[in-house]
Design a protein around this motif. Structure first.
Motif, mmCIF file in Angstrom:
data_model
loop_
_atom_site.group_PDB
_atom_site.id
_atom_site.type_symbol
_atom_site.label_atom_id
_atom_site.label_comp_id
_atom_site.label_asym_id
_atom_site.label_seq_id
_atom_site.Cartn_x
_atom_site.Cartn_y
_atom_site.Cartn_z
ATOM 1 N N LEU A 173 0.392 -1.254 0.621
ATOM 2 C CA LEU A 173 0.300 -0.488 -0.463
ATOM 3 C C LEU A 173 1.008 1.242 -0.374
ATOM 4 O O LEU A 173 0.413 2.391 -0.774
ATOM 5 C CB LEU A 173 -1.155 -0.143 1.185
ATOM 6 C CG LEU A 173 -1.774 1.151 1.307
ATOM 7 C CD1 LEU A 173 -2.633 1.170 0.221
ATOM 8 C CD2 LEU A 173 -2.790 1.101 2.294
ATOM 9 N N LEU A 174 1.882 1.320 1.233
ATOM 10 C CA LEU A 174 2.434 2.493 0.789
ATOM 11 C C LEU A 174 3.276 2.583 -0.561
ATOM 12 O O LEU A 174 3.900 3.853 -0.717
ATOM 13 C CB LEU A 174 3.817 2.142 1.828
ATOM 14 C CG LEU A 174 3.567 2.427 3.383
ATOM 15 C CD1 LEU A 174 4.548 2.155 3.889
ATOM 16 C CD2 LEU A 174 2.549 3.490 3.955
ATOM 17 N N GLU A 175 3.997 1.394 -1.553
ATOM 18 C CA GLU A 175 4.624 1.971 -2.054
ATOM 19 C C GLU A 175 3.454 2.150 -3.532
ATOM 20 O O GLU A 175 3.838 3.398 -4.356
ATOM 21 C CB GLU A 175 5.140 0.273 -3.056
ATOM 22 C CG GLU A 175 6.070 -0.189 -4.243
ATOM 23 C CD GLU A 175 6.275 -0.897 -4.662
ATOM 24 O OE1 GLU A 175 7.518 -0.945 -5.745
ATOM 25 O OE2 GLU A 175 5.518 -2.258 -4.311
ATOM 26 N N GLN A 176 1.732 1.608 -3.377
ATOM 27 C CA GLN A 176 1.340 2.633 -4.627
ATOM 28 C C GLN A 176 0.805 3.741 -3.461
ATOM 29 O O GLN A 176 0.545 4.625 -4.830
ATOM 30 C CB GLN A 176 -0.191 1.585 -3.735
ATOM 31 C CG GLN A 176 -0.372 0.577 -4.532
ATOM 32 C CD GLN A 176 -1.708 0.060 -4.009
ATOM 33 O OE1 GLN A 176 -2.932 0.105 -4.391
ATOM 34 N NE2 GLN A 176 -1.996 -1.542 -3.752
ATOM 35 N N LEU A 177 1.571 4.942 -3.011
ATOM 36 C CA LEU A 177 1.425 6.166 -2.501
ATOM 37 C C LEU A 177 2.469 6.364 -3.066
ATOM 38 O O LEU A 177 2.623 7.466 -2.443
ATOM 39 C CB LEU A 177 0.477 5.763 -1.082
ATOM 40 C CG LEU A 177 -1.122 5.506 -1.287
ATOM 41 C CD1 LEU A 177 -1.058 5.380 0.539
ATOM 42 C CD2 LEU A 177 -2.160 5.716 -1.458
ATOM 43 N N HIS A 178 3.266 5.730 -3.283
ATOM 44 C CA HIS A 178 5.035 5.929 -3.326
ATOM 45 C C HIS A 178 5.533 6.905 -1.927
ATOM 46 O O HIS A 178 6.520 8.139 -1.911
ATOM 47 C CB HIS A 178 4.625 7.389 -4.358
ATOM 48 C CG HIS A 178 4.025 7.104 -5.843
ATOM 49 N ND1 HIS A 178 4.563 6.047 -6.463
ATOM 50 C CD2 HIS A 178 2.490 7.254 -6.269
ATOM 51 C CE1 HIS A 178 3.467 5.304 -7.970
ATOM 52 N NE2 HIS A 178 2.613 7.267 -7.123
#
Length: 233
Positions: A125-130
């Motif tokens: 999820l953190l990766e999706q939100l950069h």
């Protein structure tokens, strides 16, 4: 599928001569995958409506349903459970716990739910939100835009069907504000979530599927007109 529906809800504050009708009889329905904006002047009832939709207040009359189940007439215990599992809140202030790093902000949600922490899900999820590269940072080490992305991650982590955002971009600069709205739009479309955003900034509503205008507690769906014609609110 209708995710959240209001059926003739009203809300009045005060008594006698000091009564103030914050919300006139209001009905609407929001489908899965829809991104909806509510605009209007301060004091018009936008935030009151949002808190009733989220079960933080109860309407005086009428009903809120979530996924075709009664919500607003349930007990506080049941509403709290539904809020935790089905509704993600994003506020003007990120409201992060100051002594927890970004990853721990998400882990706290699992601790509250007494569930095992899924670090892979959290990092995805953190990766999706950069913001994966910020996972070990604390709130005071983040910019305003980064803190708001963490707040969005917290709202999304339980995979709710509804996202309620109350002025989520008010404290952000223009670039970060646009990026936050793009994230919300993608969550509506790709995640099949019902996303409702209260905002004063009409520059941010171009990606919305529906725009409601609220004034004096009355909600109106704007159809087939230039919503920018209302001017600066």
């Amino acid at each position: 599928m209708t995710t959240i529906q209001a059926i003739q809800i009203t809300k009045t504050f005060g008594q006698g001569r000091n009564q103030f009708k914050a919300l006139q009889s209001t009905s609407f329905a929001i489908e899965a995958g829809e991104f909806v904006a509510i605009i209007g002047p301060s004091g018009s009832g936008k935030s009151t409506l949002l808190t009733i939709m989220g079960g933080l207040q109860q309407p005086d009359t009428g009903e809120i349903t979530i996924n075709d189940h009664a919500f607003s007439t349930e007990s506080e215990k049941v509403r709290a459970k539904i809020r935790f599992n089905d509704i993600g809140f994003i506020l003007q202030s990120a409201n992060l716990v100051p002594f927890l790093n970004v990853l721990d902000q998400l882990q706290l949600l699992n601790l509250v739910a007494k569930e095992k922490f899924n670090q892979q899900q959290a990092e995805s999820l953190l990766e999706q939100l950069h913001i994966l590269h910020l996972k070990d940072k604390y709130p005071n080490e983040l910019s305003g835009g980064e803190r708001q992305r963490v707040a969005i991650a917290k709202a999304l982590f339980n995979r709710p069907s509804i996202i309620l955002a109350d002025e989520p971009t008010a404290s952000l600069d223009t670039q970060n504000a646009y990026e936050v709205v793009e994230i919300l739009a993608k969550q509506a479309k790709n995640g099949r979530k019902a996303v409702v955003m209260v905002t004063h900034d009409q520059r941010l509503i171009d990606q919305c599927d529906k725009v409601y205008y609220m004034e004096d507690g009355e909600l109106h769906l704007e159809r087939g007109i230039d919503i920018h014609a209302f001017g600066q609110l």
